[in-house]
Every structure is written in structure tokens, then in C-alpha cells.
Design an enzyme around this catalytic site. Structure first.
Site, PDB file in Angstrom:
ATOM      1  N   GLU A  71       0.845  -1.197   0.000  1.00  0.00           N
ATOM      2  CA  GLU A  71       0.000   0.000   0.000  1.00  0.00           C
ATOM      3  C   GLU A  71       0.876   1.240   0.000  1.00  0.00           C
ATOM      4  O   GLU A  71       1.766   1.400   0.845  1.00  0.00           O
ATOM      5  CB  GLU A  71      -0.941   0.051   1.202  1.00  0.00           C
ATOM      6  CG  GLU A  71      -1.843   1.283   1.145  1.00  0.00           C
ATOM      7  CD  GLU A  71      -2.828   1.416   2.283  1.00  0.00           C
ATOM      8  OE1 GLU A  71      -3.606   2.393   2.263  1.00  0.00           O
ATOM      9  OE2 GLU A  71      -2.814   0.570   3.195  1.00  0.00           O
ATOM     10  N   GLU A  96       4.943   5.086   3.557  1.00  0.00           N
ATOM     11  CA  GLU A  96       4.392   6.378   3.969  1.00  0.00           C
ATOM     12  C   GLU A  96       5.532   7.301   4.365  1.00  0.00           C
ATOM     13  O   GLU A  96       6.497   6.866   5.004  1.00  0.00           O
ATOM     14  CB  GLU A  96       3.436   6.181   5.161  1.00  0.00           C
ATOM     15  CG  GLU A  96       2.848   7.439   5.750  1.00  0.00           C
ATOM     16  CD  GLU A  96       2.073   8.252   4.735  1.00  0.00           C
ATOM     17  OE1 GLU A  96       2.515   9.386   4.446  1.00  0.00           O
ATOM     18  OE2 GLU A  96       1.043   7.763   4.219  1.00  0.00           O
ATOM     19  N   ASP A 123       9.941   7.636   0.106  1.00  0.00           N
ATOM     20  CA  ASP A 123       9.237   7.848  -1.163  1.00  0.00           C
ATOM     21  C   ASP A 123       8.879   6.505  -1.807  1.00  0.00           C
ATOM     22  O   ASP A 123       9.749   5.670  -2.050  1.00  0.00           O
ATOM     23  CB  ASP A 123      10.163   8.657  -2.075  1.00  0.00           C
ATOM     24  CG  ASP A 123       9.534   9.049  -3.397  1.00  0.00           C
ATOM     25  OD1 ASP A 123       8.488   8.493  -3.766  1.00  0.00           O
ATOM     26  OD2 ASP A 123      10.119   9.912  -4.074  1.00  0.00           O
ATOM     27  N   ASP A 146      -3.336  12.276  -2.584  1.00  0.00           N
ATOM     28  CA  ASP A 146      -3.551  13.721  -2.725  1.00  0.00           C
ATOM     29  C   ASP A 146      -4.001  14.016  -4.155  1.00  0.00           C
ATOM     30  O   ASP A 146      -3.297  13.693  -5.106  1.00  0.00           O
ATOM     31  CB  ASP A 146      -2.242  14.461  -2.421  1.00  0.00           C
ATOM     32  CG  ASP A 146      -2.441  15.965  -2.262  1.00  0.00           C
ATOM     33  OD1 ASP A 146      -3.338  16.523  -2.923  1.00  0.00           O
ATOM     34  OD2 ASP A 146      -1.688  16.584  -1.492  1.00  0.00           O
ATOM     35  N   LYS A 150      -5.536  21.839  -8.137  1.00  0.00           N
ATOM     36  CA  LYS A 150      -5.309  22.882  -9.145  1.00  0.00           C
ATOM     37  C   LYS A 150      -4.638  22.303 -10.387  1.00  0.00           C
ATOM     38  O   LYS A 150      -3.736  21.481 -10.293  1.00  0.00           O
ATOM     39  CB  LYS A 150      -4.449  23.993  -8.550  1.00  0.00           C
ATOM     40  CG  LYS A 150      -5.129  24.716  -7.383  1.00  0.00           C
ATOM     41  CD  LYS A 150      -4.249  25.804  -6.812  1.00  0.00           C
ATOM     42  CE  LYS A 150      -4.946  26.495  -5.632  1.00  0.00           C
ATOM     43  NZ  LYS A 150      -4.100  27.550  -5.031  1.00  0.00           N
ATOM     44  N   ASP A 182     -12.023  10.014  -3.355  1.00  0.00           N
ATOM     45  CA  ASP A 182     -13.316  10.643  -3.107  1.00  0.00           C
ATOM     46  C   ASP A 182     -13.420  11.971  -3.843  1.00  0.00           C
ATOM     47  O   ASP A 182     -14.295  12.779  -3.554  1.00  0.00           O
ATOM     48  CB  ASP A 182     -13.552  10.843  -1.603  1.00  0.00           C
ATOM     49  CG  ASP A 182     -12.606  11.884  -1.015  1.00  0.00           C
ATOM     50  OD1 ASP A 182     -11.500  12.082  -1.569  1.00  0.00           O
ATOM     51  OD2 ASP A 182     -12.967  12.503   0.007  1.00  0.00           O
ATOM     52  N   THR A 219     -12.020   3.823   6.342  1.00  0.00           N
ATOM     53  CA  THR A 219     -11.159   4.607   7.223  1.00  0.00           C
ATOM     54  C   THR A 219     -11.897   5.852   7.722  1.00  0.00           C
ATOM     55  O   THR A 219     -12.955   6.220   7.203  1.00  0.00           O
ATOM     56  CB  THR A 219      -9.888   5.056   6.489  1.00  0.00           C
ATOM     57  OG1 THR A 219     -10.257   5.954   5.422  1.00  0.00           O
ATOM     58  CG2 THR A 219      -9.152   3.863   5.905  1.00  0.00           C
ATOM     59  N   PHE A 221     -10.902   8.823   7.272  1.00  0.00           N
ATOM     60  CA  PHE A 221     -10.854   9.785   6.170  1.00  0.00           C
ATOM     61  C   PHE A 221     -12.031   9.565   5.230  1.00  0.00           C
ATOM     62  O   PHE A 221     -12.682  10.504   4.791  1.00  0.00           O
ATOM     63  CB  PHE A 221      -9.529   9.621   5.411  1.00  0.00           C
ATOM     64  CG  PHE A 221      -9.387  10.555   4.234  1.00  0.00           C
ATOM     65  CD1 PHE A 221      -8.858  11.822   4.408  1.00  0.00           C
ATOM     66  CD2 PHE A 221      -9.789  10.173   2.962  1.00  0.00           C
ATOM     67  CE1 PHE A 221      -8.734  12.689   3.332  1.00  0.00           C
ATOM     68  CE2 PHE A 221      -9.669  11.032   1.887  1.00  0.00           C
ATOM     69  CZ  PHE A 221      -9.141  12.293   2.081  1.00  0.00           C
ATOM     70  N   GLU A 222     -12.308   8.304   4.919  1.00  0.00           N
ATOM     71  CA  GLU A 222     -13.418   7.987   4.028  1.00  0.00           C
ATOM     72  C   GLU A 222     -14.751   8.371   4.663  1.00  0.00           C
ATOM     73  O   GLU A 222     -15.637   8.920   3.995  1.00  0.00           O
ATOM     74  CB  GLU A 222     -13.405   6.499   3.691  1.00  0.00           C
ATOM     75  CG  GLU A 222     -14.482   6.075   2.707  1.00  0.00           C
ATOM     76  CD  GLU A 222     -14.365   4.608   2.315  1.00  0.00           C
ATOM     77  OE1 GLU A 222     -15.248   4.136   1.579  1.00  0.00           O
ATOM     78  OE2 GLU A 222     -13.395   3.955   2.741  1.00  0.00           O
TER      79      GLU A 222
END
Length: 241
Positions: A71, A96, A123, A146, A150, A182, A219, A221-222
Site C-alpha cells: 500500500e 508512507e 518515497d 492527494d 489545481k 473521493d 477509514t 478519512f473515508e
């Protein structure tokens, strides 16, 4: 050496031109909780892997031959912990850059006594390039990256043609790239990139997104996104060749 899968920009220092890769993340500082700090201190020697200069033998690291999933950008690690706990017969690798998130995941590994999970705090593109053997992963997961809203920042999105090709080289034949977002414009962008990426088959019957897979834990966040009225898009692409 400039790698074909890297997005590059030129930096001039005097009369010398140097190349740097445009990264899909920004390093964020964050306050550590006591649990996160404990996770880093006690869990790093046991579960954090160094960035290697040659492909890593994960069979040796995990002490077995098993299905293996990676992941990218696991955030605070909730979904990765749940997946590893619910599938002890499989091995998981998380990548991460956010240290409080790494600390939270390590604290969870220690608390739950998991043995089938290892972590990189660096990374993800470097990990894929330097550590992962070609044709070795069963699954690669990218959940809620992310979106770089823009248009001038689209070049920073991790999902690019070069990323799709790099992932394809690391997946086994019939291996799965599973992505979720999302953010509708990013979902459409992901689909646009993957529709023309060679060597993949979209597993969605509609040719767009798949129903939310039961093996992807929900999660915080979701849940927050859903409270804000955001739809969730899941994509699964199978490597053909």
C-alpha cells in the site's frame, strides 16, 4: 541516471543543469502522540525496512512464501492494520512519508502482535524502483492519494502514465492495482490514464469503477468524506502481460 518512469524538472546551478523528480507529496511536520512516538522507538528496529540499493528478498524477511500486497500512502495506517489482521496468511508492505502516521501504524502492529506487515518511511517511487522485484506483487493499493486540485499541480499527481507502467512491471501477471478516491475530477483523471495504459484490464463491468470492495476497510478519512457528501470511486485493474 534519469529513469524513464520519473517526471523531471530542470534546476540550474550556475552553468550546470540538474534534474530532479517532481514528487507527488509534500513533507509535513506533525506533532507526535505518546503512542506514535512509542511505535517509532520500539517498532522501527523490528518492522521498518531501509531503502535498499537492490531488490529485496521478502520471502526471507517474512520467513515464508505468501501472497504479498503493497500500500502506497497508508496515512495513519488504519486500513492497512485491518487488512493485515484479517488476512494473517498474507504479507503486507506499507509505504508512507508522514512520520506520525508511521508511528501510529507501528504502535498498532505492536499492540496487535502482527507479524505479517513491514514498513518503509520514504518515497514510494524509490521503493518500487529500488526494492521491489519485477513481477512479484499480488496487489498494489493506492487509497485516497492527494488529488492536487489545481490544474497547474496535475503534474504532481502520483497517477501518471509512468506510474502505471512502473506498477505493471512490479505486479505479477493477474496482479491487481486497486485505487480509490473521493474526488470526482481525480477519479476521471485516473480512469483516463488507466484506459490507455498498456497491459491492464479494467475489472469494472461498466468499464468505469467497481463496487466498493469488502476487503477495503473503511477509514476515518473515508467516513469524513462521506459526511461531506463525497462519493467514493474504487478502481481495480488487472495486469494482463
Amino acid at each position: 541516471m534519469i529513469k524513464s518512469n520519473e517526471i523531471l524538472y530542470t534546476v540550474k546551478k550556475g552553468n550546470e543543469a540538474r534534474y530532479r523528480r517532481i514528487k507527488s507529496f509534500v513533507m509535513r511536520a506533525g506533532r507526535m502522540t505518546k503512542g506514535q512516538q512509542n511505535g517509532l522507538e520500539q517498532g522501527t528496529p523490528l518492522f521498518v525496512l531501509p531503502l535498499a540499493n537492490s531488490p529485496v528478498d521478502y520471502d526471507q524477511i517474512f520467513g515464508r512464501l505468501a501472497q504479498r500486497s503493497l500500500e502506497i500512502g497508508f496515512g495513519m495506517g488504519q486500513s492497512l492494520l485491518k487488512m493485515a489482521a484479517s488476512a494473517p496468511e498474507q504479507d503486507f508492505i506499507g509505504v508512507e512519508v508522514y512520520r506520525p502516521g508511521v508511528g501510529a501504524l507501528l504502535n498498532g502492529i505492536l499492540t496487535q502482535g502482527l507479524t505479517n506487515l513491514r514498513v518503509y518511511n520514504c518515497d514510494a517511487i524509490e521503493v518500487l524502483n529500488r526494492c521491489i522485484v519485477d513481477n512479484s506483487l499480488d496487489h498494489l493499493m493506492l487509497f485516497f492519494p492527494d488529488p492536487w486540485h489545481k490544474s497547474r499541480h496535475y503534474k504532481r499527481r502520483i497517477v501518471q502514465a509512468s506510474f502505471a507502467e512502473l506498477v505493471r512491471t512490479k505486479l505479477k501477471v493477474n496482479g491487481i492495482l486497486h485505487m480509490a478516491t473521493d474526488w470526482k475530477p481525480y477519479a476521471e483523471y485516473m480512469l483516463k490514464v488507466m484506459d490507455i495504459a498498456p497491459g491492464y484490464h479494467n475489472l469494472a463491468e461498466s468499464g468505469r469503477c467497481v463496487p466498493r470492495p469488502v476487503d477495503r476497510p473503511i477509514t476515518r478519512f473515508e467516513c469524513r468524506g462521506e459526511r461531506l457528501g463525497h462519493k467514493i470511486w474504487d478502481f481495480k485493474f488487472e495486469k494482463l502481460t
